[in-house]
Design an enzyme around this catalytic site. Sequence first.
Site, PDB file in Angstrom:
ATOM      1  N   ASP A  49      47.263  38.429  41.561  1.00  0.00           N
ATOM      2  CA  ASP A  49      45.836  38.518  41.887  1.00  0.00           C
ATOM      3  C   ASP A  49      45.531  39.901  42.464  1.00  0.00           C
ATOM      4  O   ASP A  49      46.165  40.887  42.083  1.00  0.00           O
ATOM      5  CB  ASP A  49      45.473  37.394  42.868  1.00  0.00           C
ATOM      6  CG  ASP A  49      44.058  36.872  42.662  1.00  0.00           C
ATOM      7  OD1 ASP A  49      43.111  37.616  42.982  1.00  0.00           O
ATOM      8  OD2 ASP A  49      43.894  35.729  42.183  1.00  0.00           O
ATOM      9  N   HIS A  86      39.621  38.018  46.846  1.00  0.00           N
ATOM     10  CA  HIS A  86      39.924  36.940  45.899  1.00  0.00           C
ATOM     11  C   HIS A  86      41.359  36.446  46.051  1.00  0.00           C
ATOM     12  O   HIS A  86      41.618  35.234  46.157  1.00  0.00           O
ATOM     13  CB  HIS A  86      39.666  37.445  44.480  1.00  0.00           C
ATOM     14  CG  HIS A  86      39.729  36.414  43.412  1.00  0.00           C
ATOM     15  ND1 HIS A  86      40.915  36.095  42.761  1.00  0.00           N
ATOM     16  CD2 HIS A  86      38.777  35.639  42.851  1.00  0.00           C
ATOM     17  CE1 HIS A  86      40.667  35.179  41.840  1.00  0.00           C
ATOM     18  NE2 HIS A  86      39.384  34.872  41.877  1.00  0.00           N
ATOM     19  N   ASN A 177      35.245  30.881  33.726  1.00  0.00           N
ATOM     20  CA  ASN A 177      33.911  30.499  34.208  1.00  0.00           C
ATOM     21  C   ASN A 177      32.798  30.894  33.253  1.00  0.00           C
ATOM     22  O   ASN A 177      31.682  31.168  33.679  1.00  0.00           O
ATOM     23  CB  ASN A 177      33.638  31.166  35.560  1.00  0.00           C
ATOM     24  CG  ASN A 177      34.645  30.779  36.624  1.00  0.00           C
ATOM     25  OD1 ASN A 177      35.373  29.813  36.471  1.00  0.00           O
ATOM     26  ND2 ASN A 177      34.693  31.547  37.682  1.00  0.00           N
ATOM     27  N   SER A 244      38.769  29.902  39.543  1.00  0.00           N
ATOM     28  CA  SER A 244      39.776  30.614  40.338  1.00  0.00           C
ATOM     29  C   SER A 244      40.181  29.805  41.555  1.00  0.00           C
ATOM     30  O   SER A 244      41.312  29.924  42.043  1.00  0.00           O
ATOM     31  CB  SER A 244      39.216  31.956  40.820  1.00  0.00           C
ATOM     32  OG  SER A 244      39.195  32.911  39.802  1.00  0.00           O
TER      33      SER A 244
END
Length: 325
Positions: A49, A86, A177, A244
Amino acid sequence: MEHYVRVMPYQVIEQEAEVKEVPEGVELIQAPKIWSKTKGKGITVAVLDTGCDSSHPDLQKQIIGGRNFTDDDGGHPDIFKDYNGHGTHVAGTIAAQENDNGVIGVAPEASLLIIKVLNKNGSGQYDWIIDGINYAIEQKVDIISMSLGGPTDIPELYQAVKKAIANNILVVCAAGNEGDNNDSTDEFAFPGSYNEVISVGAINFERRSSEFTNSHNEIDLVAPGEGIVSTYLNGKYATLSGTSMAAPHVSGALALIKNLANSSFERKLSESELYAQLIKRTVPLGNSAKLEGNGLIYLTVLDHLAKVFDQEVKTMVMNRQASFS
């Protein structure tokens, strides 16, 4: 032409300096009810990530190392600091420690290997992802968690994913998404659309499919992905939404399942056997299979079914005894 991959688009709903709770998503998948059996100790999850706030009080004891493959900090390999938020949020959902403060992750005693493959802008080259996967393989992790994706199917990325699975590593990916709330249309993001990965869609706390979650035939299961509270930058907390946020619920669940399964079978299970153990712990929600796959990860479903079976057997015995009295 260079291709890029990004964090799945997500929404930061709220930031908070202090919280003290078991997040609702962790509760929904029934993780606390099996912590008496396992909290994921001995299982290592590689989080590919934006890096991680490794000084966060809920995470610092869980992080066993990391590596940077991005252009942040001049590309220094040993600096895997998160400037985006994130990655820190994802890491907390997986394994935020139990410390009577902040939040607690699905597998609060699992170890985290932070592999930074997306920069401060949440963007990365496919080569960074591929290098990150290969590094995770070299480190012999148990699970790879990737809440990222791009529109392009890169053969080298696919080969890296298959190599991880051949090394008995479970690969969990956010589905994406780009959904339009219509299961008759397909939306694909890679690596989440590969058949070999565990592709995770999102639901809300009413157990309905999130409007943004991708739909296609490779969705394996769903997890909570709306209004998810977890760790964030500078020791703070944030509420985020997106697939996520759903994927790390499954990564943490697999850390618990792997411990339970290895103990029950008294041997190490293969990747495909562990996948079967995961799917056995899902419940259908009545949505299209293209949206929810096998259903919601629900860690206590086998215990529930065993109780129902035991009760049915007891009822049969009592009825039979009554017929002879």
